[in-house]
Enzyme design. Structure first.
Site, PDB file in Angstrom:
ATOM      1  CG  HIS A  12     -11.929 -12.487 -11.118  1.00 49.39           C
ATOM      2  ND1 HIS A  12     -12.021 -13.464 -10.158  1.00 49.39           N
ATOM      3  CD2 HIS A  12     -11.121 -11.528 -10.594  1.00 49.39           C
ATOM      4  CE1 HIS A  12     -11.276 -13.107  -9.118  1.00 49.39           C
ATOM      5  NE2 HIS A  12     -10.733 -11.942  -9.353  1.00 49.39           N
ATOM      6  CG  HIS A  17      -1.102   1.064  -4.541  1.00 47.79           C
ATOM      7  ND1 HIS A  17      -1.068   0.947  -5.905  1.00 47.79           N
ATOM      8  CD2 HIS A  17      -1.571  -0.132  -4.080  1.00 47.79           C
ATOM      9  CE1 HIS A  17      -1.486  -0.274  -6.251  1.00 47.79           C
ATOM     10  NE2 HIS A  17      -1.791  -0.948  -5.159  1.00 47.79           N
ATOM     11  CG  PHE A  64     -18.597 -14.796 -17.445  1.00 46.51           C
ATOM     12  CD1 PHE A  64     -18.780 -14.401 -18.767  1.00 46.51           C
ATOM     13  CD2 PHE A  64     -17.813 -15.911 -17.191  1.00 46.51           C
ATOM     14  CE1 PHE A  64     -18.202 -15.111 -19.813  1.00 46.51           C
ATOM     15  CE2 PHE A  64     -17.235 -16.637 -18.225  1.00 46.51           C
ATOM     16  CZ  PHE A  64     -17.425 -16.232 -19.537  1.00 46.51           C
ATOM     17  CD  GLU A  70      -2.666  -1.443  -0.038  1.00 48.89           C
ATOM     18  OE1 GLU A  70      -2.866  -0.492  -0.821  1.00 48.89           O
ATOM     19  OE2 GLU A  70      -3.045  -2.605  -0.291  1.00 48.89           O
ATOM     20  CD  GLU A 104      -2.263  -3.462  -7.666  1.00 46.18           C
ATOM     21  OE1 GLU A 104      -1.407  -3.453  -6.760  1.00 46.18           O
ATOM     22  OE2 GLU A 104      -3.415  -3.008  -7.533  1.00 46.18           O
ATOM     23  CE1 TYR A 127      -8.507  -8.147 -12.399  1.00 48.61           C
ATOM     24  CE2 TYR A 127     -10.552  -7.840 -11.182  1.00 48.61           C
ATOM     25  CZ  TYR A 127      -9.180  -7.718 -11.264  1.00 48.61           C
ATOM     26  OH  TYR A 127      -8.479  -7.168 -10.228  1.00 48.61           O
TER      27      TYR A 127
END
Ligand code: ZN
Length: 701
Positions: free
Chosen positions: A619, A491, A621, A488, A517, A625
């Site tokens: 993820h 980020h 459907f 974190e 990321e 993603y």
């Protein structure tokens, strides 16, 4: 401003948000005010548009400011100081906020003006970050269908509505189907080897089932206890996963494995039809927007240049992983055999025997590590690393910012050379189950931007759920908690060390999500670097640093079964990409055929004929993603390759490490969304990303 709104802390638009004064009952009046103002403003903007930065982008940015001060804290407090009242206020305002942002995305006059700006006289004079901000807005509007007219527009809106329904139905089917699966274990002997948490979860689930109607547990059954059972095992992850790892009864494991692999694939909660329908609708949507395939539409707003770049990555990672995954499997089979399992190793054995192998190889627990990682010491280590690499200075500034809980700490970050402040951040480190969401996250509090001619410095929130201190003893962190904090913070660095002055693309704003990321995972790598890690350990009683043998085990367990895990992710990523590119949803082959083919190619233990994993692949459907699952690996390749630059230079070469650290700051941390991530990466690395470093770091080459 009316008297009643005068002191409303959600309507402040300068300085730090007054978190200490914010109350749930102030949310609705404040948001209604902000939305009403912005409606007036947006009409005014549409009336006076000019195809210049000042004529369209600046007023849009100005309109965003009150939102970031009002709506930002609402979202933040929902995560860290949740209450029924706040949730209700949020639910009331949420639909109006969605409407408001669609109103802007779908404004034809604004879109036309931005297009005119792109082809107008001023374009070439704008800097790269400004151009990126405009391009991002144009693309977002186009993907929302702003460029379509008449029947095409109608069809587009229909498809969007249908897709949102198929997505909801898909996840509801999974939820409902999952509720129907349960396994009751009554015999105490069968629970041998289970971890305590599984026993607790199993007994709790049994007791809850007595009052529900989704279970065969009878309402007047005797109460279960964690030690004596009975236990109810379900497909919920905290139940399913430890059960597959620790339950000795092989036929029970098979039963649950098969239930998981065929979840939502038959009966009343069947997702098979929804898969075909979703893929067909996505294809049509992509075509309406001018793309050949849905994968092309998805990649238009990502770093990966195209489908072939993704398949190339998959290929180059999968080949070297194969022999390792084979060896992993052989090791499991051998252990199973030596431990008395006569049957060949099958799908429902893998998790069980890998856990036994892990215990055998790495006989340490997180509890053993905790005393070495008191939070204050870890923070010193983390800040020291940041100061050394990025030439910054981090200072405690508790008391200088209003906070939402007395555990929250506040820090300032300045440039070490000039002494100038660059940013600040809040750290909310400990778990507070009654009001704080689980997990860990970094979120912007205030973006870096220009307000009335002055640069306003960025502020970020770092939120973790670490172990709280007990009495005089500080928080003792598990290794995973340390890693999460580094993640974190990575980020956070990108949010804070940005030098871009336009909120749209400063910090992590506007960074393509398959690249976002990079900085976070890059920082995680340092947790495995011996000097860095040992340097931030100090046993709470003995004062000693982490012993070498424990360090070695941490490093070795990082790459445990790396080949197998890699192949599994690649199998999902490749299947997703094929389904959204070459696959014809109206052809004779099914999505399951595609998955089976990919699995046969990538996996060392190919999926079963009856495998219907795709029916629960939420993820892609029912999550965000679709044609994007590869992003997990893509980002790992970037972060490993960035760290690889330091390894190549030699991690003990202090001058070189500092030089590279500064370059990392001046490229990846500073440019953020203001430059295309491929160019930013090349600025840092001098070339495009390469998969070699990831393979090396995970021990696969
Ligand atoms: Zn992250």
């Amino acid at each position: 401003m009316e008297e009643s709104l005068k002191d409303n802390p959600f309507l402040v638009t300068e300085g730090l948000p007054p978190y200490d004064r914010m109350q749930a009952d102030q949310v609705i009046p404040a948001m209604e005010r902000v939305i009403a103002e912005s409606e007036k403003r947006i009409e005014a903007i549409e009336q006076s548009l000019e195809p210049t930065w000042d004529g369209v982008m600046r007023p849009l940015e100005a309109m965003d400011l009150p939102f970031s001060y009002a709506w930002g804290p609402v979202g933040h407090l929902l995560g860290v100081k949740n209450s029924d009242d706040l949730r209700k206020a949020h639910e009331t305002i949420q639909p109006k906020m969605v409407e408001q942002s669609l109103r802007i995305d779908q404004s034809r006059p604004i879109y036309d003006c931005l297009k005119a700006l792109q082809s107008g006289a001023e374009w070439e004079q704008l800097d790269e970050a400004q151009q990126r901000a405009i391009e991002g807005k144009v693309l977002q509007a186009e993907h929302a269908g702003v460029g379509l007219e008449g029947e095409l527009k109608e069809r587009f809106l229909d498809i969007s509505r249908e897709l949102s329904k198929t997505s909801t139905d898909f996840s509801n089917n999974i939820l409902d189907a999952r509720k129907q699966v349960e396994l009751i274990i009554e015999n105490v002997d069968e629970s041998e080897g289970w971890p305590t948490t599984l026993k607790q979860i199993g007994a709790q689930s049994y007791n809850e089932a007595r009052s529900g109607d989704d279970s065969k547990v009878s309402a007047d059954a005797a109460e279960a206890t964690p030690d004596g059972g009975p236990w109810r095992i379900t497909l919920d992850y905290p139940s399913f996963s430890p059960f597959m790892q620790h339950h000795r009864g092989r036929s029970d494991r098979e039963l649950l494995y098969r239930a998981q692999m065929t979840l939502a694939s038959s009966g009343e909660h069947n997702n098979q039809g929804l898969i075909a329908q979703t893929l067909k609708l996505r294809k049509e949507k992509a075509a309406l927007l001018g793309y050949d395939t849905f994968a092309d539409l998805s990649l238009a707003s990502k770093m990966a240049p195209g489908v072939s770049a993704v398949t190339d990555m998959v290929e180059s990672l999968s080949m070297p992983s194969h022999p390792h995954a084979k060896a992993d499997l052989a090791a499991l089979a051998e252990l199973a055999k030596a431990s008395g399992q006569d049957e060949p190793l099958l799908h429902w054995d893998a998790a069980f025997w890998s856990e036994r192998l892990r215990e055998k190889l790495f006989d340490y627990t997180d509890e053993q590590l905790r005393p070495y990682f008191p939070l204050p010491r870890v923070l010193d280590g983390l800040f020291g690393l940041a100061e050394r690499l990025f030439d910054v200075k981090i200072t405690r500034a508790d008391g200088e910012a209003p906070i939402w809980h007395d555990e929250v700490q506040y820090f300032k970050v300045s440039d070490a050379t000039s002494g100038q402040q660059m940013a600040s951040f809040y750290l909310d480190p400990y778990s507070r189950p009654s009001e704080k969401r689980g997990g860990a996250w970094m979120a912007g509090c205030l973006d870096r931007r220009v307000v009335e001619g002055e640069v306003r410095l960025p502020v970020v929130h770092l939120v973790c759920n670490g172990t709280p201190p007990v009495g005089e003893t500080p928080s003792l962190m598990g290794f995973r908690e340390v890693e999460t904090l580094f993640h974190e913070f990575g980020h956070g660095l990108q949010g804070m060390l940005t030098t871009v002055n336009y909120a749209e693309v400063s910090g992590i704003g506007g960074v393509e999500w398959d690249a976002v990321e990079l900085a976070s995972q890059f920082m995680e790598n340092w947790c495995y670097h011996k000097e860095t890690l040992l340097g931030m350990t100090e046993h709470i009683e003995t004062g000693k640093a982490l012993p070498d043998d424990l360090y070695e085990k941490i490093v070795a367990s990082r790459n445990f079964r790396a080949g197998s895990l890699m192949l599994r992710q690649l199998e999902f990523g490749k299947t997703d990409m094929l389904l959204h590119s070459t696959f014809d949803p109206e052809g004779s082959a099914t999505a399951f055929d595609v998955h089976r083919e990919v699995s046969a190619e990538t996996s060392v233990m190919p999926s079963l004929e009856e495998d219907r994993f795709l029916c629960a692949f939420s993820h892609i459907f029912s999550g965000g993603y679709a044609a994007g699952y590869y992003s997990y690996k893509w980002a790992e390749v970037l972060s490993a390759d960035a760290f690889g630059a330091f390894e190549e230079a030699g991690l003990t070469n202090e001058a070189k490490v500092r030089e590279l650290g500064r370059r990392f700051r001046n490229t990846i941390l500073s440019l953020g969304g203001g430059r295309h991530p491929m160019d930013v990466f090349k600025d840092f690395r001098g070339r495009e990303p390469d998969t070699g470093a990831l393979l090396r770091q995970t021990g696969l080459v």
